[in-house]
Design a protein around this motif. Structure first.
Motif, mmCIF file in Angstrom:
data_model
loop_
_atom_site.group_PDB
_atom_site.id
_atom_site.type_symbol
_atom_site.label_atom_id
_atom_site.label_comp_id
_atom_site.label_asym_id
_atom_site.label_seq_id
_atom_site.Cartn_x
_atom_site.Cartn_y
_atom_site.Cartn_z
ATOM 1 N N LYS A 60 -11.912 2.979 -0.120
ATOM 2 C CA LYS A 60 -11.926 3.436 -1.269
ATOM 3 C C LYS A 60 -12.086 4.973 -1.296
ATOM 4 O O LYS A 60 -12.185 5.667 -2.282
ATOM 5 N N ILE A 76 0.884 -1.203 0.146
ATOM 6 C CA ILE A 76 -0.146 0.047 0.156
ATOM 7 C C ILE A 76 1.043 1.151 -0.093
ATOM 8 O O ILE A 76 0.523 2.289 -0.608
ATOM 9 N N ARG A 95 -0.079 10.150 7.819
ATOM 10 C CA ARG A 95 0.039 9.176 6.749
ATOM 11 C C ARG A 95 -0.228 7.838 7.282
ATOM 12 O O ARG A 95 -0.694 6.814 6.528
ATOM 13 N N ASN A 99 0.563 13.600 -1.408
ATOM 14 C CA ASN A 99 0.131 12.156 -1.107
ATOM 15 C C ASN A 99 -1.410 12.134 -1.595
ATOM 16 O O ASN A 99 -1.875 11.238 -2.308
ATOM 17 N N GLY A 135 -1.450 11.706 -5.304
ATOM 18 C CA GLY A 135 -1.294 10.319 -5.379
ATOM 19 C C GLY A 135 -2.341 9.627 -5.324
ATOM 20 O O GLY A 135 -2.724 8.539 -6.302
ATOM 21 N N LEU A 136 -3.049 9.676 -4.320
ATOM 22 C CA LEU A 136 -4.235 8.713 -3.934
ATOM 23 C C LEU A 136 -5.500 8.910 -4.712
ATOM 24 O O LEU A 136 -5.845 7.753 -5.529
ATOM 25 N N LEU A 163 -6.819 2.693 4.397
ATOM 26 C CA LEU A 163 -6.610 2.007 3.309
ATOM 27 C C LEU A 163 -6.329 0.549 3.606
ATOM 28 O O LEU A 163 -6.763 -0.120 2.705
ATOM 29 N N GLU A 197 -4.618 7.205 -8.124
ATOM 30 C CA GLU A 197 -4.895 5.552 -8.179
ATOM 31 C C GLU A 197 -6.378 5.301 -8.121
ATOM 32 O O GLU A 197 -6.591 4.133 -7.854
ATOM 33 N N SER A 237 2.534 1.672 -3.178
ATOM 34 C CA SER A 237 1.645 2.048 -4.623
ATOM 35 C C SER A 237 1.005 3.336 -4.567
ATOM 36 O O SER A 237 0.716 3.816 -5.364
ATOM 37 N N TYR A 238 0.874 3.898 -3.212
ATOM 38 C CA TYR A 238 0.287 5.248 -3.097
ATOM 39 C C TYR A 238 1.445 6.193 -2.650
ATOM 40 O O TYR A 238 1.250 7.543 -2.383
#
Lengths: 384, 512
Positions: free
Chosen positions: B169, B133, B157, B191, B194-195, B164, B198, B136-137
């Motif tokens: 979602k 996780i 974070r 961040n 970035g989320l 997450l 995705e 990927s984020y």
């Protein structure tokens, strides 16, 4: 008037909870409901133990309303009232003076000893001296707990309970070894009797009986008035209540909390010292082994019952006095008088619960009321 | 840019006609909100406008009385947060819910531990999943450090990762920037972007409008419990947004024309406060505040601000000298300092500033128990105090049906206006304003700024402590930065940006 705000629906619950204008009815309703509840529980207890509930209560009421019993009720209530005031004074600033019991007994024996010491003074001066001695003794004994709390952080609950035990021993020692003389014609032991002219005569309040109400009932009334004035009308009272409501805000506002703890404890103890005076100067005239004890604890219950308010406490004290004095008749009918103690216990518990519920309800009701009244005329924006 | 596929999909979250009656000051009524998938959707509104209630409804902590919630086009009904988590909604609370003495990994899996053979915890699997996780984020989290060893930004974070990890979602972030300094805010926003890249959806609650404009793809404004506008961040300014929030024109904290005089009102020299174990909480602090001057103290909370205020108020033992006018007040008790004209707006009004269960007029007396018009000798002057409370209510626009209501019944902003009015009464010479607009709505904030400015123009010396950098820069004539109990920098509020001030506060940059 409520249609303007869609946030409140015109339901029964809303009417019941939020829309009724707040008045003093809750303050009365809560204890009345609690006492009725306690009555019902007591009735069940009576029924379970094989006594007819209604008849028993009928006997008590009948006996309790006889003039002689009413005098007894008032006399007991006088002691209870002063005790509850002493406790309430502490409660108002979050001090739990459990030591009222020890304070008044120690005060009573010191006062009685002074009264019986044979000082050649005019009677009225003697009375004043006796009362002042009692107040000072109670205050000094309570000050120990106050000082310990303020300067050593000792919980006043713990220290006053311990001081009660110490007080009991000190009283016993003083009675046996210092002040005590044998009471004629019995194996009782007590202080020398207070001379006739230094006694406070009773008042024939209640017609139809020879028995008299303690003259010092007026002292109790004066203390109640003084309590109200001190707490609500003076700067000191404001500081005391502030400290009780929010100690940190009190510190920020400039209250010297340590001094306040000691002062409140001293005042509470001073009032506690007076508890025994109506009895001492109006009936016993000396402190002996059978001087009433345990009144300090009764005072805690009554202070709770009366919401630490001098008028509420008066009702509580009279109710307690009535229950205690009218329970005397129960023995004659082969009913255990302890049933009254059960009832008293349930009253205290249910009153505390009822008050708490009423209190929470009040706060949210007021918040609702304010938001509703403000929502009605929509006035937006800031004053720039 | 994603317009085409968005219109084809149902919204991630759709609220229609949500109404919540609530025993208290705020309720939601007729809320409409539509959050598109893969967007950062900001919800802005004054404090008390109903944002929190709305989020609690969305997270299953409160049930709405009316209206429907649809997630990804399907109507849902939540009975508890567990239901919300099941459909993929996760919440990151404003205050972190992490155990300091556990590792990141332990914190993340707490409550949903992967099992190995029914009994043991499968740390290996958990570590792998967390790494996945985090990578990927782009969260950059090491699962094996202790939470107490990581900074505020990283902790946040971790909170996001926790959500997450549970398969969320749709993320709700409640005031996520409140605890961060500016450069950490920028990191957070990276961040968040970035989320959403995705494919996650973020609902972002804030009242920091600049931040909202910087990061959001869509904005919904809430006022007085209802949604009043949905706007495109590209086409509004922060000012317009703020005006939507308050519903009127908005003043700013700017006070540029100087009213500073030469007369020193308060002088602090070598002030030192020690903790119980002898560590300095305030270390040899010296400063002057002149008449008509606002001295601002900037600093991350917990660097000695509270102790400084308490020392000046005489609520805490301190070494050093404090001079008020000509008088050395170092040894005076709090009451005497107050009588000498020191006003105090406390940081936490419920703890230090109010008797919540007493009526407003008794609260007027608090802190001024020895001063007119509250008392006459040893007696409370009920009439005088009540009349003066009425004056404060009118002059300071305290919205209340009367002066006999309990302070608890007022909203935060109105409570604060009452306190400001009280502390401005009786001609103070020195005012300590500790977070004077914390937790109040924009309208009350503007009014309080206004009052501070007027008092300053009239010659009041003000010590302003705040976490709101705009407020500090806007109101202060002089700015000092406090770090670990020391004054580490002097800053000119006329040419400093919040970013520069922020890095000075963390000790990162030199802003002298």
């Amino acid at each position: 008037m409520n249609q303007t705000s869609p946030a409140t629906k015109d339901s029964f619950l809303n009417r019941l909870l939020g829309r009724i204008p707040l008045s003093g009815w809750l303050a009365l309703a809560a204890p009345v409901v609690a006492i009725l509840f306690a009555g019902i529980v007591t009735a069940i207890v009576l029924a379970v133990t094989g006594n007819p509930p209604l008849e028993t209560i009928g006997i008590m009421v009948e006996y309790g309303t006889q003039p002689r019993t009413m005098v007894l009720t008032l006399n007991l209530a006088t002691l209870y009232y002063i005790a509850a005031l002493a406790v309430a004074l502490g409660f108002r600033m979050n001090l739990f003076n459990i030591g009222v019991d020890g304070q008044y007994r120690l005060a009573a024996i010191m006062a009685a000893a002074l009264g019986g010491s044979g000082l050649n003074l005019p009677g009225w001066l003697m009375i004043i001296l006796i009362i002042v001695t009692a107040a000072v003794t109670g205050a000094v004994w309570a000050a120990i707990a106050g000082l310990l709390k303020a300067y050593r952080g000792v919980s006043e609950v713990v220290s006053t309970i311990m001081l009660n035990y110490i007080g009991t021993s000190v009283v016993a020692y003083l009675l046996v070894n210092v002040f005590g003389v044998a009471v004629a014609g019995s194996n009782n032991i007590g202080t020398a009797p207070i001379p006739e002219d230094a006694r406070v005569p009773g008042v024939a309040f209640i017609p139809g009986t020879e028995a008299k109400v303690f003259g010092l009932i007026f002292l109790a009334i004066a203390l109640g008035i003084g309590f109200h004035v001190l707490l609500n009308k003076t700067r000191f009272g404001f500081d005391l209540r502030t400290t009780g409501l929010n100690q940190e805000a009190a510190v920020a506002s400039g209250v010297n909390v340590k001094r306040m703890v000691v002062t409140a404890m001293v005042l509470s103890g001073g009032v506690a010292g007076l508890i025994g005076m109506p009895q001492l100067l109006g009936a016993s005239y000396s402190y002996s082994l059978d001087f009433p004890s345990g009144i300090g604890f009764t005072g805690i219950a009554i202070a709770l019952l009366g919401r630490n308010n001098p008028i509420g406490i008066a009702f509580g004290a009279i109710l307690w006095g009535f229950l205690d004095s009218s329970s005397n008749i129960l023995n004659l009918h082969d009913i255990s008088p302890e049933i009254v103690q059960i009832m008293q216990g349930i009253i205290v518990l249910s009153v505390v619960v009822a008050y708490e519920l009423a209190h929470r309800y009040r706060i949210s009701a007021e918040q609702r009321r304010v938001s509703r009244e403000l929502a009605a005329p929509v006035k937006e924006g800031a004053s720039a | 840019m994603r317009e085409a596929d968005i219109s084809a999909q149902p919204p991630a979250v759709e609220l229609v006609g949500i109404t919540k009656r609530f025993p208290g000051v705020v309720a939601n009524r007729d809320i409409h909100l539509s959050v598109e998938k893969g967007q950062i959707h900001a919800i802005v509104g004054e404090n008390g406008a109903g944002k929190s209630t709305l989020m609690k409804i969305l997270y299953g902590m409160q049930k709405p009385d009316e209206g429907t919630i649809a997630v990804n086009g399907t109507k849902v009904s939540f009975h508890s947060p567990a239901d919300a988590i099941n459909v993929g909604i996760g919440m990151v609370h404003q205050h972190f819910m992490l155990a300091d003495n556990l590792t990141v990994l332990e914190n993340v899996i707490l409550g949903s531990e992967p099992r190995k053979g029914g009994v043991g915890i499968d740390f290996g699997a958990a570590r792998k999943k967390i790494k996945e996780i985090s990578d990927s984020y782009g969260l950059g989290i090491d699962p094996d450090v202790l939470v107490e060893d990581i900074g505020v930004g990283t902790r946040q974070r971790v909170e996001i990762l926790k959500v997450l990890y549970r398969g969320a979602k749709i993320l709700i972030l409640d005031e996520p920037t409140a605890v961060l300094v500016p450069h950490e805010v920028d990191e957070l926003f990276e961040n968040l972007k970035g989320l959403v890249r995705e494919g996650l959806t973020i609902i972002f609650i804030s009242h920091h409008l600049d931040e909202v404009l910087k990061v959001a793809d869509a904005i919904t404004v809430i006022r007085r419990g209802t949604t009043v506008a949905s706007v495109d961040p590209a086409s509004v300014t922060a000012r317009q947004l703020a005006e939507l929030m308050v519903g009127s024109e908005l003043p700013s904290p700017e006070t540029r024309e100087s009213t500073v005089t030469d007369v020193v009102a308060v002088s602090v020299r070598g002030l030192t406060v020690l903790s119980a174990d002898g560590r300095p909480l305030i270390d040899n602090i010296s400063f002057d505040v002149r008449k008509g001057e606002v001295l601002g103290i900037a600093g991350v909370e917990g660097n000695g601000q509270a102790e400084l205020v308490e020392a000046i108020m005489g609520m805490r033992v301190a070494a050093g000298t404090i001079t008020l006018g000509e008088a050395d007040i170092s040894a005076w008790p709090t009451l005497r300092r107050r009588e000498a004209g020191v006003g105090f707006i406390p940081e936490d009004r419920h703890r230090h500033g109010l008797l919540l269960e007493s009526p407003l007029w008794e609260n007027r007396i608090l802190g001024h128990q020895t001063q007119k018009p509250n008392v006459k000798g040893p007696w409370i002057d009920r009439k005088g105090a009540r009349a003066d409370t009425q004056r404060i209510v009118e002059e300071y626009d305290v919205r209340t049906p009367g002066i006999d209501v309990k302070a608890a019944a007022l909203s935060g902003g109105n409570q604060q206006k009452l306190i400001v009015g009280r502390e401005m009464s009786g001609d103070p010479v020195f005012l300590i304003a500790s977070h004077p607009t914390r937790g109040v709505d924009v309208g009350a904030q503007a009014a309080i700024w206004d009052h501070l400015r007027h008092a300053r123009a009239a010659g009041l010396a003000v010590l302003l402590i705040s976490a709101d950098l705009d407020e500090l820069i806007g109101l202060s004539d002089t700015l000092k930065v406090i770090l670990r109990g020391r004054m580490v920098a002097d800053v000119d509020p006329a040419n400093v940006t919040p970013e520069e001030l922020g890095s000075a506060m963390t000790g990162a940059g030199e802003a002298t």
